[in-house]
Scaffold this active site. Structure first.
Site, PDB file in Angstrom:
ATOM      1  N   TRP A 167      -1.012 110.283  68.349  1.00 10.61           N
ATOM      2  CA  TRP A 167      -1.025 111.030  67.086  1.00 10.61           C
ATOM      3  C   TRP A 167      -2.356 111.785  67.009  1.00 10.61           C
ATOM      4  O   TRP A 167      -3.423 111.180  67.200  1.00 10.61           O
ATOM      5  CB  TRP A 167      -0.874 110.041  65.923  1.00 10.61           C
ATOM      6  CG  TRP A 167      -0.980 110.647  64.564  1.00 10.61           C
ATOM      7  CD1 TRP A 167      -0.314 111.739  64.105  1.00 10.61           C
ATOM      8  CD2 TRP A 167      -1.783 110.181  63.462  1.00 10.61           C
ATOM      9  NE1 TRP A 167      -0.653 111.983  62.796  1.00 10.61           N
ATOM     10  CE2 TRP A 167      -1.553 111.037  62.378  1.00 10.61           C
ATOM     11  CE3 TRP A 167      -2.678 109.118  63.305  1.00 10.61           C
ATOM     12  CZ2 TRP A 167      -2.171 110.878  61.141  1.00 10.61           C
ATOM     13  CZ3 TRP A 167      -3.301 108.953  62.075  1.00 10.61           C
ATOM     14  CH2 TRP A 167      -3.043 109.821  61.015  1.00 10.61           C
ATOM     15  N   ASP A 219      -1.538 100.383  65.165  1.00  8.86           N
ATOM     16  CA  ASP A 219      -1.248 101.357  64.110  1.00  8.86           C
ATOM     17  C   ASP A 219       0.251 101.243  63.827  1.00  8.86           C
ATOM     18  O   ASP A 219       1.071 101.566  64.684  1.00  8.86           O
ATOM     19  CB  ASP A 219      -1.609 102.763  64.610  1.00  8.86           C
ATOM     20  CG  ASP A 219      -1.318 103.842  63.576  1.00  8.86           C
ATOM     21  OD1 ASP A 219      -0.771 103.509  62.508  1.00  8.86           O
ATOM     22  OD2 ASP A 219      -1.646 105.019  63.843  1.00  8.86           O
ATOM     23  N   LYS A 245       6.195 106.577  55.410  1.00 10.26           N
ATOM     24  CA  LYS A 245       7.508 106.913  55.970  1.00 10.26           C
ATOM     25  C   LYS A 245       8.591 105.942  55.514  1.00 10.26           C
ATOM     26  O   LYS A 245       9.646 106.360  55.065  1.00 10.26           O
ATOM     27  CB  LYS A 245       7.460 106.891  57.500  1.00 10.26           C
ATOM     28  CG  LYS A 245       6.161 107.330  58.106  1.00 10.26           C
ATOM     29  CD  LYS A 245       6.018 108.814  58.169  1.00 10.26           C
ATOM     30  CE  LYS A 245       4.621 109.168  58.639  1.00 10.26           C
ATOM     31  NZ  LYS A 245       4.497 110.482  59.161  1.00 10.26           N
TER      32      LYS A 245
HETATM   33  N1  KET Z   1      -0.349 106.656  62.295  1.00  6.99           N
HETATM   34  C1  KET Z   1       0.578 107.407  62.912  1.00  6.99           C
HETATM   35  C2  KET Z   1       0.973 107.047  64.286  1.00  6.99           C
HETATM   36  C3  KET Z   1       1.147 108.480  62.231  1.00  6.99           C
HETATM   37  O1  KET Z   1       2.074 109.175  62.867  1.00  6.99           O
HETATM   38  C4  KET Z   1       0.735 108.808  60.932  1.00  6.99           C
HETATM   39  C5  KET Z   1       1.271 109.992  60.250  1.00  6.99           C
HETATM   40  C6  KET Z   1      -0.222 107.977  60.324  1.00  6.99           C
HETATM   41  C7  KET Z   1      -0.753 106.917  61.043  1.00  6.99           C
HETATM   42  C8  KET Z   1      -0.766 108.184  58.955  1.00  6.99           C
HETATM   43  O2  KET Z   1       0.091 108.378  57.941  1.00  6.99           O
HETATM   44  P1  KET Z   1      -0.398 108.146  56.425  1.00  6.99           P
HETATM   45  O3  KET Z   1       0.383 109.104  55.633  1.00  6.99           O
HETATM   46  O4  KET Z   1      -1.874 108.366  56.368  1.00  6.99           O
HETATM   47  O5  KET Z   1      -0.067 106.731  56.137  1.00  6.99           O
HETATM   48  N2  KET Z   1       1.851 110.930  60.859  1.00  6.99           N
HETATM   49  C9  KET Z   1       2.508 112.118  60.322  1.00  6.99           C
HETATM   50  C10 KET Z   1       1.798 112.810  59.221  1.00  6.99           C
HETATM   51  C11 KET Z   1       0.383 113.199  59.521  1.00  6.99           C
HETATM   52  O6  KET Z   1       0.074 113.745  60.589  1.00  6.99           O
HETATM   53  O7  KET Z   1      -0.461 112.956  58.634  1.00  6.99           O
HETATM   54  C12 KET Z   1       2.842 113.039  61.499  1.00  6.99           C
HETATM   55  O8  KET Z   1       2.500 112.735  62.651  1.00  6.99           O
HETATM   56  O9  KET Z   1       3.496 114.062  61.263  1.00  6.99           O
END
Ligand code: KET
Length: 457
Positions: A185, A266, A302
């Site tokens: 990511w 994660d 998510k």
């Molecule tokens: N870890 C991974 C692997 C991940 O894909 C995301 C979010 C997060 C943590 C963090 O999400 P949060 O909303 O802070 O709990 N991924 C999606 C959104 C982004 O990039 O912020 C994405 O990959 O599209």
């Protein structure tokens, strides 16, 4: 006051006047020993000085758009009707609309009825949330919970939890480096860079097999200095959608244990990979069962669709309750000057949903529906590609990938073509979010992928 020889009327002029005082040392007299006011004679000098030193931010360059969230900005600016946003990993309905889970609405109504207050939470967050989130992750009967060996802190969703852990690593393990998968990511690198934690990559994705480079992964984890932190995606690896098998997880745990590394999970997609919360937590639980100390960052963006509520947690499994207490005290100490304490709304939603057997059941059902819709579009995309592409290319890797994304193998130029020609917005690493795709758009997407793959190099 500047004894102006002209009238200061507009805000701009008054800013010049104020600025002139600053340039001249504020209370002019104090620095120069004599009073210097603005007169017509010296006004041009002041203007010049202001023009030369027009802003204290002259040295701040424009930052590039974020590789993921910047895609949504570009999508919003596109006026073409065919446009499709497959950039950010955010679930949409078949009508491509954002989705608020029914169980979330139900929990929110309950909260309104109760008339709950908006007092500050403690630094560590809502107690009921912290209990629920650790139980969901490790399993309510897990000995580490019963023995009080987990330090859990509610934090600002997955990102904030990772960032807090990174700050902890920087403070207490300044010599250690973090190993991250290649690819990963995009924000992982930013998080460790900003926390000044050195990182390097371990092999993960093999473009030849469009699968896991397991040998490479093990070799790189083995070659890292003892006591490194190994960042692992608990399930539904982002961006590849390729997870190790249970047997491979055992071997990964063997090497990590042997090397006295610290596993750092994660978990942003619990329930979204298989549709089962327990199954998706099995990688984490395997390491915990081995008696290892483990970091786990959690997100509810998510699986409960709480993207903008910024709700998640950092959990640190420790060898003894007394260690967990100390670790937690230091995490709180790091959080306090960063953001003081976390937001309450999302924490209450999670605590209510997980803590109530009826709502918990409803959540699981809705999650299965979301995961099911994604599986359906995955299948339809594969079918469309296989039917339309006459080159004989094998697209079955799409079906082997899991979670929200498909890693198409399209390179940057091909991804650019997807956007520039077809108005399909995606990240430049070739990742598409199937959660933003509908059955109705699968054929159009297949046409775009085939064109980009075969006609652009
Ligand atoms: N870890 C991974 C692997 C991940 O894909 C995301 C979010 C997060 C943590 C963090 O999400 P949060 O909303 O802070 O709990 N991924 C999606 C959104 C982004 O990039 O912020 C994405 O990959 O599209």
């Amino acid at each position: 006051m500047a004894s102006a020889a002209f009238t200061v009327s507009s805000p701009a002029a008054s800013a010049v006047a104020t600025r002139s005082k600053v340039l001249r040392g504020g209370k002019g007299e104090a620095r120069t020993g004599c009073r210097v006011g603005i007169t017509r004679k010296n006004f041009s000098r002041v203007m010049m000085a202001v023009a030369v030193d027009i802003s204290r931010f002259e040295g701040v360059p424009m930052a590039p758009p974020d590789p993921i969230l910047g895609v949504s900005e570009a999508f919003r600016a596109d006026k073409n009707d065919l446009k499709l946003n497959l950039g950010v990993g955010a679930y949409r309905t078949e009508e491509l609309q954002p989705y608020v889970l029914n169980v979330v609405k139900k929990a929110e109504n309950l909260m309104l009825e109760k008339g709950e207050n908006k007092e500050y939470l403690p630094i560590e967050g809502l107690a009921a949330f912290n209990k629920a989130t650790a139980e969901l992750l490790f399993g309510a009967d897990n000995p580490v919970i019963k023995q009080g060996r987990v330090a859990t802190l509610q934090s600002l969703s997955g990102t904030g939890s990772l960032r807090l852990a990174a700050a902890f690593i920087q403070r207490y393990f300044p010599e250690a480096k973090v190993l991250i998968s290649s690819p990963t990511w995009g924000n992982h690198k930013n998080i460790f860079n900003d926390a000044r934690v050195p990182w390097s990559e371990y092999r993960y994705y093999d473009p030849k097999t469009v699968g896991l480079d397991f040998e490479g992964m093990i070799a790189d984890i083995q070659a890292a200095p003892d006591g490194s932190f190994v960042l692992l995606h608990g399930c539904a690896h982002n961006p590849t959608g390729i997870d190790p098998t249970p047997e491979q997880w055992e071997k990964i745990a063997d090497v990590i244990q042997e090397k006295k590394h610290m596993p750092f999970f994660d978990v942003a997609y619990q329930g979204f990979a298989s549709g089962s919360l327990d199954e998706d937590a099995s990688s984490v639980r395997l390491f915990v069962e081995r008696g290892l100390e483990v970091f786990v960052a959690q997100s509810y963006s998510k699986n409960l669709g709480l993207y903008a509520e910024r709700i998640g947690a950092i959990n640190v499994v420790c060898s003894a309750p007394e260690v967990a207490n100390r670790v937690k005290s230091q995490l709180k100490r790091l959080a306090r000057p960063m953001y003081s304490n976390p937001p309450i709304h999302g924490a209450r939603i999670v605590a209510n949903v997980v803590g109530d057997p009826v709502m918990f059941g409803e959540w699981k059902q809705e999650m299965e529906e979301m995961a099911g819709r994604i599986k359906n579009v995955r299948q339809k995309l594969y079918d469309s590609l296989s039917a339309k592409d006459k080159s004989g290319k094998d697209w079955s890797f799409i079906l082997r990938q899991i979670g929200m994304f498909s890693y198409t193998g399209l390179n940057k130029t091909q991804s650019d073509n997807m956007t520039d020609k077809w108005h399909i917005y995606m990240t430049k690493d070739g990742r598409i979010s199937l959660a933003g795709l509908s059955l109705a758009k699968c054929e159009y997407l297949a046409d775009a992928i085939i064109d980009s793959f075969h006609n652009i190099s």
